[in-house]
Design a protein around this motif. Structure first.
Motif, short mmCIF file in Angstrom:
data_model
loop_
_atom_site.label_atom_id
_atom_site.label_comp_id
_atom_site.label_asym_id
_atom_site.label_seq_id
_atom_site.Cartn_x
_atom_site.Cartn_y
_atom_site.Cartn_z
N GLY A 100 0.83 -1.20 0.00
CA GLY A 100 0.00 0.00 0.00
C GLY A 100 0.85 1.24 0.00
O GLY A 100 1.91 1.29 -0.63
N ASN A 101 0.41 2.26 0.76
CA ASN A 101 1.10 3.55 0.77
C ASN A 101 1.06 4.18 2.15
O ASN A 101 0.19 3.87 2.97
N ILE A 102 2.02 5.06 2.38
CA ILE A 102 1.99 5.94 3.55
C ILE A 102 2.12 7.37 3.03
O ILE A 102 3.09 7.69 2.33
N ASN A 103 1.14 8.20 3.32
CA ASN A 103 1.10 9.57 2.79
C ASN A 103 1.00 10.58 3.93
O ASN A 103 0.46 10.29 5.00
N MET A 104 1.52 11.78 3.68
CA MET A 104 1.39 12.90 4.62
C MET A 104 0.97 14.14 3.85
O MET A 104 1.40 14.34 2.71
N GLY A 105 0.16 14.98 4.47
CA GLY A 105 -0.28 16.20 3.79
C GLY A 105 -0.43 17.37 4.73
O GLY A 105 -0.67 17.21 5.92
N GLY A 106 -0.27 18.56 4.17
CA GLY A 106 -0.42 19.81 4.91
C GLY A 106 0.17 20.93 4.10
O GLY A 106 -0.16 21.10 2.93
N THR A 107 1.06 21.70 4.73
CA THR A 107 1.85 22.71 4.03
C THR A 107 3.27 22.17 3.93
O THR A 107 3.61 21.22 4.63
N PRO A 108 4.13 22.77 3.10
CA PRO A 108 5.48 22.22 2.94
C PRO A 108 6.28 22.07 4.23
O PRO A 108 7.16 21.22 4.31
N ASP A 109 5.99 22.88 5.25
CA ASP A 109 6.74 22.78 6.50
C ASP A 109 5.92 22.26 7.67
O ASP A 109 6.40 22.22 8.80
N ASN A 110 4.69 21.83 7.42
CA ASN A 110 3.87 21.38 8.54
C ASN A 110 2.76 20.43 8.08
O ASN A 110 1.71 20.87 7.64
N PRO A 111 2.96 19.13 8.19
CA PRO A 111 1.88 18.20 7.88
C PRO A 111 0.80 18.25 8.96
O PRO A 111 1.11 18.40 10.14
N ILE A 112 -0.44 18.13 8.54
CA ILE A 112 -1.54 18.12 9.50
C ILE A 112 -2.23 16.77 9.54
O ILE A 112 -3.09 16.52 10.37
N MET A 113 -1.86 15.89 8.61
CA MET A 113 -2.43 14.55 8.58
C MET A 113 -1.44 13.56 8.00
O MET A 113 -0.52 13.93 7.28
N ALA A 114 -1.63 12.31 8.36
CA ALA A 114 -0.84 11.21 7.79
C ALA A 114 -1.77 10.02 7.69
O ALA A 114 -2.70 9.86 8.49
N LEU A 115 -1.57 9.22 6.67
CA LEU A 115 -2.40 8.03 6.53
C LEU A 115 -1.60 6.87 5.99
O LEU A 115 -0.66 7.04 5.22
N ALA A 116 -1.97 5.69 6.43
CA ALA A 116 -1.36 4.45 5.94
C ALA A 116 -2.46 3.63 5.29
O ALA A 116 -3.55 3.46 5.87
N LEU A 117 -2.21 3.15 4.09
CA LEU A 117 -3.16 2.33 3.35
C LEU A 117 -2.55 0.95 3.13
O LEU A 117 -1.45 0.85 2.60
N VAL A 118 -3.26 -0.08 3.55
CA VAL A 118 -2.79 -1.45 3.33
C VAL A 118 -3.92 -2.25 2.70
O VAL A 118 -5.04 -2.28 3.23
N GLU A 119 -3.63 -2.89 1.58
CA GLU A 119 -4.65 -3.69 0.90
C GLU A 119 -4.51 -5.15 1.29
O GLU A 119 -3.41 -5.71 1.25
N SER A 120 -5.62 -5.75 1.69
CA SER A 120 -5.65 -7.14 2.09
C SER A 120 -6.47 -7.95 1.10
O SER A 120 -7.62 -7.63 0.83
N SER A 121 -5.87 -9.00 0.56
CA SER A 121 -6.56 -9.81 -0.45
C SER A 121 -6.05 -11.25 -0.37
O SER A 121 -4.86 -11.48 -0.13
N PRO A 122 -6.92 -12.26 -0.53
CA PRO A 122 -8.34 -12.16 -0.86
C PRO A 122 -9.25 -12.09 0.37
O PRO A 122 -10.46 -11.91 0.24
N PHE A 123 -8.64 -12.26 1.58
CA PHE A 123 -9.46 -12.28 2.78
C PHE A 123 -9.22 -11.03 3.63
O PHE A 123 -8.19 -10.36 3.49
N LEU A 124 -10.16 -10.78 4.53
CA LEU A 124 -10.08 -9.60 5.39
C LEU A 124 -8.82 -9.62 6.24
O LEU A 124 -8.20 -8.58 6.47
#
Length: 209
Positions: A100-124
């Protein structure tokens, strides 16, 4: 007066005036003051190092500044409106396959959020171990290593939170995404989401300042 003597005297006088004008409590701003509280974009390196200890590998962050930001750092409309800079990284498991991915967002000098996405297949629970590792490292690095002490939401560990979400989602119709929110761990808010997508499941951990 000899010019060779005059010049040093002038320099001394100017230096004395400059020292007098600088307040006693004056100090150069530290690098910490360049950021608001909480995590920074540099914490990606800490996450990368911790993941590598579990044979999970992360790519170099790629900056996103155009209209595609919403594809990487979109959470809600009100949050997206404050994001003009986003970074995304890909994560791979020990087998070299994409997790998956790990992303961060905000302004160039200050992220206000981060998220990790992991895909699971074929089962939960096909990627249950990887999900546990990625989410635990995200929380320990970006929030605090204090879950066992505070046990937010009554969950004794991050894994217990994930396990409870797994059971609840498995027992549901799975047509509606599951969303579980944790507060009280620190100043950040944690959101765990599970969404079914064709023959796979998308696990998302969101960390909000």
């Amino acid at each position: 007066m000899n010019k060779k003597i005059l010049i040093p005297i002038i320099v001394i006088i100017i230096s004395a005036i400059a020292i007098f004008l600088i307040p006693e409590n004056f100090s150069m701003p530290s690098s910490d003051n360049l950021y608001q509280y909480g995590f920074t974009f540099y914490d990606v390196e800490k996450i990368k190092e911790s993941l590598s200890e579990h044979d999970i590998f992360m790519s170099i962050p790629s900056p996103i500044t155009d209209h595609t930001i919403e594809n990487y750092c979109a959470i809600r409309g009100d949050i997206l409106s404050t994001i003009n800079y986003c970074t995304t990284t890909a994560i791979q498991g020990p087998d070299g396959k994409s997790l998956g991915n790990i992303n961060m967002g905000g302004t160039p000098d200050n992220p206000i959020m981060a998220l990790a996405l992991v895909e699971s297949s074929p089962f939960l629970d096909s990627k249950s171990n990887e999900i546990k590792i990625v989410f635990e490292i995200m929380i320990e690095t970006l929030v605090c290593d204090c879950w066992n002490e505070k046990q937010p939401g009554g969950f004794e560990s991050v894994n217990a939170w994930i396990a409870a979400a797994t059971i609840k989602f498995a027992e549901s119709s799975q047509t509606i995404p599951l969303k579980s929110t944790i507060t009280g761990l620190s100043d950040e808010t944690l959101i765990l989401e599970i969404t079914s997508k064709n023959d796979s499941y998308l696990w998302t951990l969101i960390v909000l300042k």
